[in-house]
Design a protein around this motif. Structure first.
Motif, mmCIF file in Angstrom:
data_model
loop_
_atom_site.group_PDB
_atom_site.id
_atom_site.type_symbol
_atom_site.label_atom_id
_atom_site.label_comp_id
_atom_site.label_asym_id
_atom_site.label_seq_id
_atom_site.Cartn_x
_atom_site.Cartn_y
_atom_site.Cartn_z
ATOM 1 N N PRO A 81 32.084 40.296 49.757
ATOM 2 C CA PRO A 81 32.653 39.916 48.452
ATOM 3 C C PRO A 81 34.109 40.343 48.324
ATOM 4 O O PRO A 81 34.923 39.634 47.714
ATOM 5 C CB PRO A 81 31.794 40.682 47.437
ATOM 6 C CG PRO A 81 30.631 41.213 48.170
ATOM 7 C CD PRO A 81 30.898 41.140 49.625
ATOM 8 N N PHE A 82 34.443 41.475 48.919
ATOM 9 C CA PHE A 82 35.812 41.980 48.802
ATOM 10 C C PHE A 82 36.758 41.131 49.653
ATOM 11 O O PHE A 82 37.908 40.920 49.287
ATOM 12 C CB PHE A 82 35.855 43.465 49.190
ATOM 13 C CG PHE A 82 35.024 44.303 48.240
ATOM 14 C CD1 PHE A 82 35.565 44.746 47.042
ATOM 15 C CD2 PHE A 82 33.698 44.582 48.518
ATOM 16 C CE1 PHE A 82 34.788 45.472 46.149
ATOM 17 C CE2 PHE A 82 32.913 45.314 47.627
ATOM 18 C CZ PHE A 82 33.468 45.758 46.437
ATOM 19 N N GLU A 83 36.258 40.647 50.780
ATOM 20 C CA GLU A 83 37.089 39.755 51.601
ATOM 21 C C GLU A 83 37.314 38.431 50.861
ATOM 22 O O GLU A 83 38.410 37.871 50.897
ATOM 23 C CB GLU A 83 36.445 39.524 52.976
ATOM 24 C CG GLU A 83 36.601 40.716 53.898
ATOM 25 C CD GLU A 83 37.980 41.382 53.769
ATOM 26 O OE1 GLU A 83 39.001 40.691 53.924
ATOM 27 O OE2 GLU A 83 38.041 42.599 53.474
ATOM 28 N N HIS A 84 36.286 37.944 50.179
ATOM 29 C CA HIS A 84 36.445 36.728 49.387
ATOM 30 C C HIS A 84 37.473 36.953 48.276
ATOM 31 O O HIS A 84 38.369 36.139 48.043
ATOM 32 C CB HIS A 84 35.099 36.298 48.794
ATOM 33 C CG HIS A 84 35.158 34.956 48.132
ATOM 34 N ND1 HIS A 84 35.601 34.785 46.839
ATOM 35 C CD2 HIS A 84 34.876 33.716 48.598
ATOM 36 C CE1 HIS A 84 35.561 33.503 46.542
ATOM 37 N NE2 HIS A 84 35.139 32.825 47.587
ATOM 38 N N ILE A 89 42.468 36.337 44.842
ATOM 39 C CA ILE A 89 43.475 36.912 43.938
ATOM 40 C C ILE A 89 44.826 36.176 44.009
ATOM 41 O O ILE A 89 45.378 35.800 42.971
ATOM 42 C CB ILE A 89 43.651 38.442 44.187
ATOM 43 C CG1 ILE A 89 42.392 39.187 43.713
ATOM 44 C CG2 ILE A 89 44.913 38.998 43.510
ATOM 45 C CD1 ILE A 89 42.164 39.240 42.218
ATOM 46 N N PRO A 90 45.370 35.909 45.205
ATOM 47 C CA PRO A 90 46.655 35.190 45.247
ATOM 48 C C PRO A 90 46.567 33.816 44.582
ATOM 49 O O PRO A 90 47.534 33.354 43.965
ATOM 50 C CB PRO A 90 46.950 35.058 46.748
ATOM 51 C CG PRO A 90 46.165 36.161 47.385
ATOM 52 C CD PRO A 90 44.931 36.312 46.553
ATOM 53 N N LYS A 91 45.387 33.185 44.660
ATOM 54 C CA LYS A 91 45.235 31.865 44.042
ATOM 55 C C LYS A 91 45.167 31.982 42.519
ATOM 56 O O LYS A 91 45.749 31.171 41.800
ATOM 57 C CB LYS A 91 43.991 31.171 44.599
ATOM 58 C CG LYS A 91 44.191 30.849 46.069
ATOM 59 C CD LYS A 91 42.959 30.269 46.705
ATOM 60 C CE LYS A 91 43.268 30.036 48.190
ATOM 61 N NZ LYS A 91 42.118 29.670 48.958
ATOM 62 N N LEU A 92 44.466 32.972 42.032
ATOM 63 C CA LEU A 92 44.430 33.197 40.581
ATOM 64 C C LEU A 92 45.840 33.527 40.083
ATOM 65 O O LEU A 92 46.279 33.037 39.034
ATOM 66 C CB LEU A 92 43.475 34.350 40.234
ATOM 67 C CG LEU A 92 41.971 34.085 40.429
ATOM 68 C CD1 LEU A 92 41.173 35.372 40.235
ATOM 69 C CD2 LEU A 92 41.466 33.008 39.470
ATOM 70 N N HIS A 93 46.543 34.347 40.849
ATOM 71 C CA HIS A 93 47.920 34.736 40.502
ATOM 72 C C HIS A 93 48.815 33.497 40.393
ATOM 73 O O HIS A 93 49.557 33.334 39.424
ATOM 74 C CB HIS A 93 48.439 35.698 41.571
ATOM 75 C CG HIS A 93 49.891 36.027 41.465
ATOM 76 N ND1 HIS A 93 50.450 36.648 40.364
ATOM 77 C CD2 HIS A 93 50.925 35.812 42.340
ATOM 78 C CE1 HIS A 93 51.752 36.799 40.561
ATOM 79 N NE2 HIS A 93 52.059 36.301 41.748
ATOM 80 N N ASP A 240 38.068 28.911 36.319
ATOM 81 C CA ASP A 240 38.252 29.130 37.760
ATOM 82 C C ASP A 240 37.851 30.548 38.183
ATOM 83 O O ASP A 240 38.224 31.012 39.265
ATOM 84 C CB ASP A 240 39.695 28.835 38.183
ATOM 85 C CG ASP A 240 40.714 29.632 37.380
ATOM 86 O OD1 ASP A 240 40.297 30.378 36.462
ATOM 87 O OD2 ASP A 240 41.928 29.515 37.675
ATOM 88 N N ALA A 241 37.070 31.215 37.345
ATOM 89 C CA ALA A 241 36.664 32.586 37.667
ATOM 90 C C ALA A 241 35.598 32.601 38.747
ATOM 91 O O ALA A 241 34.922 31.592 38.991
ATOM 92 C CB ALA A 241 36.121 33.272 36.412
ATOM 93 N N ALA A 242 35.432 33.770 39.372
ATOM 94 C CA ALA A 242 34.372 33.954 40.368
ATOM 95 C C ALA A 242 33.463 35.098 39.930
ATOM 96 O O ALA A 242 33.927 36.130 39.445
ATOM 97 C CB ALA A 242 34.971 34.265 41.737
ATOM 98 N N LEU A 243 32.159 34.868 40.102
ATOM 99 C CA LEU A 243 31.156 35.909 39.856
ATOM 100 C C LEU A 243 30.544 36.297 41.197
ATOM 101 O O LEU A 243 30.060 35.432 41.939
ATOM 102 C CB LEU A 243 30.050 35.370 38.930
ATOM 103 C CG LEU A 243 28.770 36.206 38.868
ATOM 104 C CD1 LEU A 243 29.013 37.555 38.180
ATOM 105 C CD2 LEU A 243 27.654 35.439 38.145
ATOM 106 N N TYR A 244 30.559 37.579 41.487
ATOM 107 C CA TYR A 244 29.968 38.089 42.723
ATOM 108 C C TYR A 244 28.645 38.771 42.397
ATOM 109 O O TYR A 244 28.612 39.696 41.572
ATOM 110 C CB TYR A 244 30.907 39.094 43.397
ATOM 111 C CG TYR A 244 32.220 38.474 43.829
ATOM 112 C CD1 TYR A 244 32.361 37.914 45.085
ATOM 113 C CD2 TYR A 244 33.316 38.435 42.957
ATOM 114 C CE1 TYR A 244 33.561 37.326 45.482
ATOM 115 C CE2 TYR A 244 34.524 37.855 43.339
ATOM 116 C CZ TYR A 244 34.630 37.295 44.601
ATOM 117 O OH TYR A 244 35.822 36.708 44.981
ATOM 118 N N LEU A 245 27.572 38.311 43.041
ATOM 119 C CA LEU A 245 26.266 38.965 42.905
ATOM 120 C C LEU A 245 25.988 39.790 44.161
ATOM 121 O O LEU A 245 26.689 39.663 45.169
ATOM 122 C CB LEU A 245 25.158 37.919 42.711
ATOM 123 C CG LEU A 245 25.258 37.008 41.485
ATOM 124 C CD1 LEU A 245 24.034 36.101 41.403
ATOM 125 C CD2 LEU A 245 25.402 37.810 40.186
#
Ligand SMILES: C[S@@+](CC[C@H](N)C(=O)[O-])C[C@H]1O[C@@H](n2cnc3c(N)ncnc32)[C@H](O)[C@@H]1O
Length: 281
Positions: A81-84, A89-93, A240-245
């Motif tokens: 998840p951290f690699e994803h 982050i750069p894309k959200l930025h 465009d948010a991401a949820l990590y389970l």
């Protein structure tokens, strides 16, 4: 402990936290509640159940519930998840106007390793891309258990805890050593805020998030509770948010409010109808 006591005590925990305790976990009640019995001067779990049937035992019921939560966590847990997130982050930025805060929620944050792992990751990204330095970030950690939140706020970890998941170079760079323990550096904790919050409650006041980590907590809930929590979470996500389970958790077959990102098993976006335009990490 009689079967009636087991049913009564686990019923309280389930109603308050969503946590389902199986019939084979009686030993867990015995071991984890021993300090509570001592504190309350009660001879047995049956006596605790009798006490909890009295009025004005709200605080005792909450203390018992918190003692029965599982708070296992580690830095950069499961890696993936951290690699994803590192790619996202750069894309959200790039997609946000300058100055707009990127909000990240570590729901069920336990002792804070997840929130601090994200903070370390953001620091690494900003060092590689100075453009990110001007972007404000907030990392909001929440949990139902007071004791773990106190530890998360302190940001101090044992040798054993830092050895689980932190490369030695990261440890040396991002922590200071204090009497055999390791304290996260202030510039990393400055963007983290920790608050008590029950995921079963009304989450609408939290505002919108760009990234949500809700990992290794849904496994303790029954399916209707999972669905309720996930639907509330989906409503808090930017399009465009991401949820990590967690690695053992899924929203598939639980709710239609979330859609897995293509090629990802445990990363979801909200089912907004805008999926084709979504950001991909
Ligand atoms: C196993 S830890 C997971 C920590 C972290 N997310 C990770 O994956 O490493 C689960 C956490 O969920 C919290 N929890 C359990 N029920 C909760 C609820 N209803 N609301 C908020 N937090 C809850 C527990 O207190 C515990 O700290």
């Amino acid at each position: 402990m009689t079967p009636a006591t087991f049913t009564f005590l686990t019923g309280i925990v389930r109603a308050r936290s969503g946590g389902v305790i199986g019939a084979d976990q009686g030993y867990m009640l015995e071991t984890r509640l021993t300090p509570l019995l001592k504190r309350e001067n009660l001879p047995s779990l049956d006596a605790l159940a009798e006490r909890l049937k009295q009025p004005r035992t709200e605080a005792l019921a909450q203390d018992m519930t918190e003692l029965l939560t599982t708070n296992e966590s580690s830095f950069f847990r499961d890696g993936k998840p951290f690699e994803h997130l590192r790619g996202l982050i750069p894309k959200l930025h790039a997609a946000r106007p300058p100055g707009q805060k990127i909000r990240i929620w570590s729901a069920a944050c336990s002792t804070g390793q997840e929130a601090y792992s994200i903070s370390i990751l953001l620091a690494e990204l900003a060092e590689a891309d100075p453009g990110l330095k001007t972007r404000p970030f907030e990392i909001f950690g929440t949990d139902i258990t007071t004791a773990v939140l106190d530890r998360a706020r302190a940001g101090v970890f044992t040798q054993f805890e830092v050895q689980r998941g932190l490369p030695i170079r990261t440890l040396m760079k991002r922590f200071t050593q204090e009497e055999g323990r390791w304290r996260i550096k202030p510039e990393l904790s400055a963007i983290c805020r920790f608050e008590k919050l029950n995921l079963l409650g009304d989450l609408r006041g939290l505002g919108r998030f760009d990234v949500i980590f809700c990992r290794n907590v849904l496994i303790y809930f029954d399916v209707p509770t999972k669905a309720r929590v996930l639907e509330q979470i989906a409503a808090l996500m930017t399009p465009d948010a991401a949820l990590y389970l967690g690695a053992a958790e899924t929203a598939i077959g639980v709710t239609r409010a979330l859609v897995p990102l293509p090629g990802e098993r445990a990363v979801y976006g909200p089912a907004t109808g805008q999926e084709p335009g979504r950001l991909r990490a």
